[in-house]
Design a protein around this motif. Structure first.
Motif, PDB file in Angstrom:
ATOM      1  N   SER A 272      -1.966  12.579  14.768  1.00 59.50           N
ATOM      2  CA  SER A 272      -1.572  13.555  15.544  1.00 59.50           C
ATOM      3  C   SER A 272      -2.461  14.752  15.288  1.00 59.50           C
ATOM      4  CB  SER A 272       0.002  13.977  15.550  1.00 59.50           C
ATOM      5  OG  SER A 272       0.347  14.401  14.431  1.00 59.50           O
ATOM      6  N   ASN A 273      -2.648  15.010  13.811  1.00 61.21           N
ATOM      7  CA  ASN A 273      -3.527  16.290  13.604  1.00 61.21           C
ATOM      8  C   ASN A 273      -5.080  16.023  13.381  1.00 61.21           C
ATOM      9  OD1 ASN A 273      -1.040  17.688  13.861  1.00 61.21           O
ATOM     10  ND2 ASN A 273      -0.610  17.533  11.845  1.00 61.21           N
ATOM     11  N   PHE A 274      -5.454  14.950  12.966  1.00 57.45           N
ATOM     12  CA  PHE A 274      -6.895  14.711  12.719  1.00 57.45           C
ATOM     13  C   PHE A 274      -7.574  13.973  13.678  1.00 57.45           C
ATOM     14  CE2 PHE A 274      -4.653  15.477   8.490  1.00 57.45           C
ATOM     15  CZ  PHE A 274      -5.666  16.512   8.049  1.00 57.45           C
ATOM     16  N   SER A 275      -8.982  14.171  13.688  1.00 58.92           N
ATOM     17  CA  SER A 275      -9.748  13.205  14.521  1.00 58.92           C
ATOM     18  C   SER A 275      -9.591  11.595  14.155  1.00 58.92           C
ATOM     19  CB  SER A 275     -11.090  13.637  14.454  1.00 58.92           C
ATOM     20  OG  SER A 275     -11.915  13.629  13.060  1.00 58.92           O
ATOM     21  N   GLU A 276     -10.036  11.011  14.804  1.00 59.04           N
ATOM     22  CA  GLU A 276      -9.859   9.476  14.512  1.00 59.04           C
ATOM     23  C   GLU A 276     -10.696   9.082  13.271  1.00 59.04           C
ATOM     24  OE1 GLU A 276     -10.786   5.213  16.720  1.00 59.04           O
ATOM     25  OE2 GLU A 276     -10.548   6.983  18.044  1.00 59.04           O
ATOM     26  N   LYS A 277     -11.967   9.643  13.122  1.00 54.98           N
ATOM     27  CA  LYS A 277     -12.679   9.342  11.695  1.00 54.98           C
ATOM     28  C   LYS A 277     -11.962   9.814  10.667  1.00 54.98           C
ATOM     29  CE  LYS A 277     -17.629   9.163  11.775  1.00 54.98           C
ATOM     30  NZ  LYS A 277     -18.801   9.650  11.849  1.00 54.98           N
ATOM     31  N   LYS A 278     -11.508  11.037  10.578  1.00 53.49           N
ATOM     32  CA  LYS A 278     -10.919  11.699   9.566  1.00 53.49           C
ATOM     33  C   LYS A 278      -9.718  10.891   9.179  1.00 53.49           C
ATOM     34  CE  LYS A 278     -12.301  16.375   8.574  1.00 53.49           C
ATOM     35  NZ  LYS A 278     -11.551  17.688   8.544  1.00 53.49           N
ATOM     36  N   ALA A 279      -8.783  10.273  10.156  1.00 49.40           N
ATOM     37  CA  ALA A 279      -7.555   9.776  10.062  1.00 49.40           C
ATOM     38  C   ALA A 279      -7.798   8.604   9.278  1.00 49.40           C
ATOM     39  CB  ALA A 279      -6.766   9.547  11.556  1.00 49.40           C
ATOM     40  N   LEU A 280      -8.977   7.908   9.837  1.00 43.66           N
ATOM     41  CA  LEU A 280      -9.387   6.398   9.283  1.00 43.66           C
ATOM     42  C   LEU A 280      -9.622   6.485   7.908  1.00 43.66           C
ATOM     43  CD1 LEU A 280     -11.264   4.808  12.223  1.00 43.66           C
ATOM     44  CD2 LEU A 280      -9.010   4.140  11.404  1.00 43.66           C
ATOM     45  N   ALA A 281     -10.451   7.596   7.428  1.00 45.29           N
ATOM     46  CA  ALA A 281     -10.677   7.652   6.071  1.00 45.29           C
ATOM     47  C   ALA A 281      -9.488   8.016   5.103  1.00 45.29           C
ATOM     48  CB  ALA A 281     -11.668   9.014   5.627  1.00 45.29           C
ATOM     49  N   TYR A 282      -8.775   8.671   5.592  1.00 46.13           N
ATOM     50  CA  TYR A 282      -7.316   8.903   4.825  1.00 46.13           C
ATOM     51  C   TYR A 282      -6.283   7.845   4.908  1.00 46.13           C
ATOM     52  CZ  TYR A 282      -8.377  14.075   4.236  1.00 46.13           C
ATOM     53  OH  TYR A 282      -8.915  15.405   4.178  1.00 46.13           O
ATOM     54  N   LEU A 283      -6.212   6.998   5.863  1.00 44.40           N
ATOM     55  CA  LEU A 283      -5.533   5.905   6.044  1.00 44.40           C
ATOM     56  C   LEU A 283      -6.053   4.884   5.100  1.00 44.40           C
ATOM     57  CD1 LEU A 283      -4.649   5.557   9.809  1.00 44.40           C
ATOM     58  CD2 LEU A 283      -3.165   5.821   7.874  1.00 44.40           C
ATOM     59  N   TYR A 284      -7.636   4.829   4.837  1.00 42.60           N
ATOM     60  CA  TYR A 284      -8.036   3.742   3.887  1.00 42.60           C
ATOM     61  C   TYR A 284      -7.684   4.128   2.524  1.00 42.60           C
ATOM     62  CZ  TYR A 284     -11.573   1.325   1.217  1.00 42.60           C
ATOM     63  OH  TYR A 284     -12.544   0.579   0.384  1.00 42.60           O
ATOM     64  N   LYS A 285      -7.541   5.440   2.166  1.00 40.45           N
ATOM     65  CA  LYS A 285      -7.076   5.879   0.992  1.00 40.45           C
ATOM     66  C   LYS A 285      -5.813   5.500   0.671  1.00 40.45           C
ATOM     67  CE  LYS A 285     -10.355   9.931   0.105  1.00 40.45           C
ATOM     68  NZ  LYS A 285     -10.462  11.414   0.061  1.00 40.45           N
ATOM     69  N   LEU A 286      -4.921   5.585   1.737  1.00 40.18           N
ATOM     70  CA  LEU A 286      -3.481   5.475   1.703  1.00 40.18           C
ATOM     71  C   LEU A 286      -3.156   3.848   1.536  1.00 40.18           C
ATOM     72  CD1 LEU A 286      -0.817   6.821   1.933  1.00 40.18           C
ATOM     73  CD2 LEU A 286      -0.988   6.460   4.255  1.00 40.18           C
ATOM     74  N   GLU A 287      -4.264   3.212   2.140  1.00 42.59           N
ATOM     75  CA  GLU A 287      -3.978   1.787   2.003  1.00 42.59           C
ATOM     76  C   GLU A 287      -4.267   1.203   0.690  1.00 42.59           C
ATOM     77  OE1 GLU A 287      -5.808  -2.451   4.123  1.00 42.59           O
ATOM     78  OE2 GLU A 287      -6.919  -0.363   4.610  1.00 42.59           O
ATOM     79  N   LYS A 288      -5.303   1.790  -0.159  1.00 44.40           N
ATOM     80  CA  LYS A 288      -5.335   1.515  -1.380  1.00 44.40           C
ATOM     81  C   LYS A 288      -4.516   1.734  -2.349  1.00 44.40           C
ATOM     82  CE  LYS A 288     -10.466   1.886  -2.139  1.00 44.40           C
ATOM     83  NZ  LYS A 288     -11.468   2.779  -2.630  1.00 44.40           N
ATOM     84  N   GLN A 289      -3.549   2.890  -2.046  1.00 43.67           N
ATOM     85  CA  GLN A 289      -2.499   3.239  -2.969  1.00 43.67           C
ATOM     86  C   GLN A 289      -1.312   2.476  -2.459  1.00 43.67           C
ATOM     87  OE1 GLN A 289      -2.279   5.633  -5.224  1.00 43.67           O
ATOM     88  NE2 GLN A 289      -4.548   6.062  -4.983  1.00 43.67           N
TER      89      GLN A 289
END
Length: 144
Positions: free
Chosen positions: A101-118
């Motif tokens: 809801s708060n970030f653009s699609e590109k930034k959200a995907l980058a953070y989601l990738y880090k979250l997926e690793k964790q």
């Protein structure tokens, strides 16, 4: 006659027992036998020694409970761990919702990738905990 009625009317004090235990016996133990007796009494978890002795004499069943404190401590730690794990799952859902809801699609995907690793690291850790729990139960709790 009046004195007799006064005693019956008075209701203070302890109620008399129907079959009071008035016969008393005494026996002596040496130090070694006393230690064995006290150990058996402690294992029985009974409140009074007299009840324990009568149960032994009349061969009533005596329940002994052995508590393995290592198992209790392990269970408490495991319970706390899974409580924290449930808290992380709640936070995970909130983070994903906020990213979308708060970030653009590109930034959200980058953070989601880090979250997926964790998340994959947490999954590996959880599998190790489950393996250790199975080993602990087989070794110490005799579960097969």
């Amino acid at each position: 006659m009046e004195e007799m009625n006064k005693k019956q009317i008075k209701k203070a004090g302890r109620k008399p027992k129907i079959d009071p235990a008035v016969h008393r016996y005494s026996f002596n133990l040496n130090d070694e036998d006393n230690a064995k007796f006290l150990a058996l009494f402690d294992q029985s978890r009974m409140n009074t020694k007299a009840h324990f002795i009568t149960a032994c004499i009349f061969q009533k069943t005596i329940k002994t409970v052995k508590i393995d404190m290592n198992a209790v401590n392990y269970h408490e730690g495991l319970t706390k761990f899974f409580g924290q794990f449930r808290g992380i799952a709640t936070n995970y859902n909130q983070i994903v919702r906020l990213l979308n809801s708060n970030f653009s699609e590109k930034k959200a995907l980058a953070y989601l990738y880090k979250l997926e690793k964790q998340t994959t690291e947490m999954k590996e850790l959880l599998l190790k905990v489950l393996i250790l729990t199975d080993e602990f139960e087989k070794k110490y709790l005799n579960k097969e």
